[in-house]
Write an enzyme that holds these catalytic residues in place. Structure first.
Site, short mmCIF file in Angstrom:
data_model
loop_
_atom_site.label_atom_id
_atom_site.label_comp_id
_atom_site.label_asym_id
_atom_site.label_seq_id
_atom_site.Cartn_x
_atom_site.Cartn_y
_atom_site.Cartn_z
N GLU A 8 -19.38 18.45 21.75
CA GLU A 8 -18.74 19.60 22.40
C GLU A 8 -17.27 19.31 22.84
OE1 GLU A 8 -22.69 20.29 21.83
OE2 GLU A 8 -21.91 18.65 23.03
N ASP B 218 -30.95 21.63 22.18
CA ASP B 218 -32.13 21.28 22.97
C ASP B 218 -32.83 22.52 23.52
OD1 ASP B 218 -31.17 18.80 22.42
OD2 ASP B 218 -30.47 18.37 24.45
N ASP C 244 -23.86 15.24 16.68
CA ASP C 244 -24.41 15.57 18.00
C ASP C 244 -23.39 15.21 19.07
OD1 ASP C 244 -26.25 16.44 19.83
OD2 ASP C 244 -27.56 14.71 19.70
#
Length: 962
Positions: free
Chosen positions: A626, A702, A623
């Site tokens: 990015e 999300d 997670d």
């Protein structure tokens, strides 16, 4: 910053974390102000006229006045083309050295002064101005590329040396700083001279013999005198390092087949080569050869080896060698990375074509008119169909038209933007308006792969090019439950016991960041989880695995951070242009970021998973990769000037951002394989890039809790599958809200037919356990989960077939009939493998829905009713189920009624026709290929029989659809 971000930023000022996000944003802005080259005047360049060709295996080199184009057709009909000497490798997406050239393909003259490469499966035609067409063997144009355009920096007189100095710590005596219209200097024994000169009278670019008529002036460098005089090239045939005062080209000193970045410098010996050999010998070892290829970034590492000058013909470009051991703080970034700065390319496709792909797009799967950014982005909260970009972008398009299907991949990981416009067919005898795709990249090489054929053939070729998909362990194809906010081992036990008491199938429980000690990666909160290995053993005895979240950010100052500082010669963490460690704000507080583009860092990080395995975890989800650095304004990521190793090539975050998560996935995968070579790892990642399927899958991130979020969930899975990432799924129920019972059930019904079937929610959101929605929903959920368990052997087969063939589990309904325009426009249903068609309910209050069928007979699996396609039917969809149809003749493996074994289920073929199916038996937890079984179904009198490959009848088959 939009209005929503502004409101959030102002509110954040009142919290401690909010104030730190403001500081983080300002630090990023200051770092970029210092570390990025200033953007000034730019000059456009186009290829110019064709001046010569050179045949090569599979195609050849076409030389234009201001550039050169390499075109090759590879084995299997895969097309590669590249401008300015960019090579197919090194690449983060392509495995190995790529496919071999098709030796039967030939370069021959075409009409209008152009040339073409002709092969059995595809023809590539190039006009004398540089326009490129991809054609079928019959001559139908699938894609037409206009000549590219580059925008290259034009340094002002006296600013060239300053521009290089501001980009990094490269000694001024080691790099040739050139200004507009200057000559090309060749290296002296210790370095290249600094060249400057005004733009003299020029011809229309370099002459065919490699010389231009612009004037230049040589200045002495510290290592030896430079040689100038106009645009003298260092090689014959108009190749190698060229210069000239041509006004259309930008800087006359541009290197035609290499980036114009600062060369690597140091004390080692230099090297000069000539000829067409494309390989330069590095001084050291490691990474991607410790040399900077013409396709790599213009940023060079300043190490202990001197950059050798390479000159030659054809594709040969300038390369600089390095020792591979220099610290990332000493890298040099150029404003003209990867061949001279920004570039743009406009393409046309048939008027009836539809666009798909570009990674995970909430507005898909069909991509309509609009702009799509290529920059992996955390959208800062829940997202729906209108939010773009998202966590996982990639420059991969699949284009489907009557004339055929093709996939195009621009192998460039820089920030970019794709503007799409669907075409329009003329009415009556009116002209067609072709579809258009315009790609603009902020830097990097201009190179492209094109694959043509049926959708199945295209993705099989894509899988061969970028690597087969990882096969998840069998348990990872069951239902999984996650929550940010379990809070304690006792709560985990309570939830697992709730599933068991109600007879609801559960394969895994995922622990989020709240199980960490202070949110710090590779730690455990011993107070709330006092015996995590014991908990893992207890759950495994019940058939439930534990899966751990892993974030890349490392808390500054803790033990893991200290350990990372000892990795390699410069530490494991990303640094800025001045050599200082880049810090960001994430859940633990101030954090450093491992540089996953460094092989040494990947090896170190992969070894850290030993701690996770010791805690009893069986799988991992990545997670915040990015990567994310919380920021009150601007991009919530690292400074664009942050330096990365880029596997020995050197570069900054403009190039490294999109492949950061890919490097993290590689580090984790390789570490897990080393630590447990007898087991297939289970790993999936929120972010990634082309080729990420080699290491696992992804999930939606999300997604907002709404009906729009439900629709976006399906769009993401289909779109990612068409980009070669077959294993994915959404947060069932959405991430941040509290779904209504109806929305929860409809999402659960969709998720049961997707590869990753997982509920997940935020710490502030409503619960996702089925019994929390009441007894009616619990019963409906029980039926959904039981059907998923029954179909798990079928998912195992799909997983192994995805690795073997590249075919995704979830496929658009036009998969087998891309020429059917009605199917091409169908976005609310999908095929699960070849056997099933799933039509989820995506609208509130719907109890019936229309379903468009492909050709053939289809059975409603709930009622057994048969329907003939192609066509559209209306089916009941009460809240307890969604329409699922089986293809007539399909043979698929399912779990037997007793739950202990696998049996075959066949749907009766139409009279006079046959069917069949493929079954892959799971080899266990290891890396075995699995046993492949092929079956045929047919009518024998009044009975339906199933036969194996030898023609022997198979006993114990469940026949349906009679």
């Amino acid at each position: 910053m939009d209005g929503r971000d502004l409101v959030r930023a102002v509110k954040d000022i009142g919290t401690e974390r909010g104030r730190r996000t403001w500081l983080s944003a300002w630090r990023r802005r200051r770092a970029d102000a210092v570390g990025l080259p200033r953007r000034g005047a730019e000059r456009a360049r186009v290829p110019g006229l064709l001046v010569g060709t050179e045949p090569r295996p599979g195609g050849g080199v076409l030389r234009f006045a201001r550039s050169e184009l390499v075109v090759r057709v590879m084995a299997g009909g895969v097309v590669f083309w590249a401008w300015d000497g960019a090579a197919a490798t090194p690449s983060y997406a392509v495995v190995g050295s790529g496919p071999e050239p098709d030796l039967r393909a030939v370069l021959e003259p075409d009409t209008g002064g152009g040339w073409r490469v002709v092969s059995e499966r595809v023809t590539v035609a190039v006009s004398r101005y540089g326009a490129l067409e991809v054609r079928t063997p019959g001559g139908t144009v699938l894609r037409r590329e206009s000549p590219p355009r580059w925008w290259e920096p034009v340094p002002l007189a006296g600013e060239a040396a300053e521009g290089v100095a501001s980009a990094g710590a490269c000694p001024a005596d080691a790099t040739a700083a050139r200004s507009d219209g200057s000559g090309s200097g060749s290296a002296g024994p210790g370095g290249t001279g600094a060249l400057s000169g005004g733009a003299g009278a020029s011809t229309d670019g370099p002459e065919p013999d490699g010389t231009g008529s612009g004037s230049g002036q040589a200045a002495a460098g510290a290592g030896g005198p430079g040689t100038g005089s106009g645009g003298a090239g260092t090689a014959s045939g108009g190749t190698g390092a060229r210069s000239g005062g041509d006004g259309a080209r930008g800087r006359g000193d541009e290197v035609a087949s290499a980036a114009a970045g600062a060369a690597g410098t140091g004390a080692g010996a230099g090297e000069t080569r000539s000829g067409s050999d494309r390989t330069a010998s590095p001084d050291g070892t490691g990474g991607r050869g410790d040399e900077v290829d013409s396709a790599a970034a213009g940023a060079r590492r300043a190490g202990t080896g001197s950059g050798g000058t390479v000159s030659g013909s054809g594709e040969t470009g300038a390369r600089s060698g390095g020792d591979g051991s220099g610290g990332r703080g000493n890298e040099v970034a150029s404003a003209a990375v990867g061949g001279g700065g920004r570039w743009g390319l406009r393409s046309e496709v048939p008027a009836d074509a539809r666009f798909f792909g570009l990674g995970g797009r909430a507005s898909g799967p069909r991509l309509r008119d609009g702009a799509y950014r290529l920059w992996n982005t955390d959208p800062k909260g829940g997202f729906g169909p209108g939010v773009d970009p998202l966590y996982l972008t990639m420059p991969v398009q699949m284009v489907v038209a009557d004339a055929g299907t093709h996939l195009v991949f621009h192998d460039n990981c820089w920030d970019g933007r794709v503007v799409l416009r669907e075409g329009e067919e003329g009415v009556g005898s009116g002209p067609d308006r072709p579809g258009a795709s315009e790609l603009r990249m902020e830097g990097g090489p201009l190179r492209c792969w094109v694959l043509v054929g049926t959708p199945a053939r295209v993705l099989q070729g894509w899988s061969a090019l970028t690597g087969g998909a990882a096969v998840p362990p069998e348990w990872a194809l069951g239902y999984q439950h996650a929550r940010w906010g379990f809070g304690s081992a006792a709560e985990v036990r309570r939830v697992v016991a709730g599933y068991a008491a109600r007879g609801l199938a559960l394969s895994a429980v995922h622990l989020d960041i709240d199980h960490y000690d202070g949110h710090r990666v590779f730690t455990v909160d011993e107070e709330r989880f006092p015996d995590l290995p014991g908990l893992a053993r207890e759950l495994r005895e019940q058939g439930v695995r534990l899966v751990s979240i892993v974030d890349p950010a490392v808390k500054a100052g803790d033990a893991l951070h200290a350990a990372g500082l000892t990795v390699g010669s410069g530490g494991a963490f990303v640094r800025d242009a001045r050599g200082r460690e880049v810090r960001g704000e994430v859940w633990p507080g101030e954090c450093a970021y491992p540089d996953f583009t460094d092989p040494e860092v990947r090896e170190w990080w992969g070894g850290l998973y030993e701690e996770r395995l010791g805690q009893g975890f069986s799988g991992f989800w990545h997670d915040m990769n990015e990567p994310v650095s919380f920021a009150a304004f601007g991009d919530a990521t690292l400074p664009r000037s942050a330096r990365h190793a880029m596997d020995g090539a050197g570069g900054d975050h403009r190039e490294g951002h999109n492949v950061y998560a890919l490097g993290m996935a590689r580090a984790g995968w390789e570490g897990l394989v080393r630590l447990r070579p007898e087991e297939r790892p289970f790993m999936f990642s929120r972010s990634g890039w082309a080729g990420m399927q080699r290491y696992g899958g992804t999930w939606s991130g999300d997604v907002e809790t709404s009906w729009e979020g439900l629709r976006a969930s399906l769009a993401l899975v289909i779109g990612l599958g068409l980009c070669g990432v077959p294993y994915s799924g959404p947060d069932v129920g959405g991430f941040g809200g509290s779904p209504s019972p109806e929305l929860y059930v409809r999402w659960l019904q969709l998720g049961a037919y997707l590869p990753l079937f997982r509920t997940h929610s935020a710490i502030w959101a409503g619960r996702r356990e089925p019994w929390e929605f009441g007894p009616e929903v619990e019963e409906q959920a029980r039926a959904v989960m039981a059907e998923r368990e029954r179909l798990r052997p079928y998912f195992v087969t799909l997983a192994h077939m995805a690795r073997r063939t590249g075919a995704p589990y979830v496929r658009p309904v036009w998969w087998g009939a891309p020429e059917d325009r009605r199917l091409r426009d169908c976005e609310d249903a999908f095929l699960l493998g070849d056997a099933l068609l799933v039509a989820p309910v995506l609208e509130r209050g719907a109890d019936r829905r229309a379903v468009r069928l492909p050709r053939g007979r289809w059975y409603d699996t709930a009622t057994g009713a048969a329907y003939e396609g192609p066509g559209q039917i209306l089916l009941d969809a009460p809240q307890g189920r969604i329409p699922v149809l089986a293809r007539a003749g399909a043979v698929l493996p399912v779990r037997s009624a007793g739950g202990g074994g696998v049996e075959l289920e066949v749907w009766a073929p139409a009279r006079g026709r046959t069917g069949g199916g493929v079954v892959v038996r799971d080899p266990g937890p290891g890396f075995g290929a699995g046993r492949v079984e092929r079956y045929t179904s047919r009518w024998a009198g009044e009975a339906v029989v199933v036969e194996d490959e030898t023609g022997a009848p198979v006993e114990g088959v469940v026949v349906r659809g009679l």
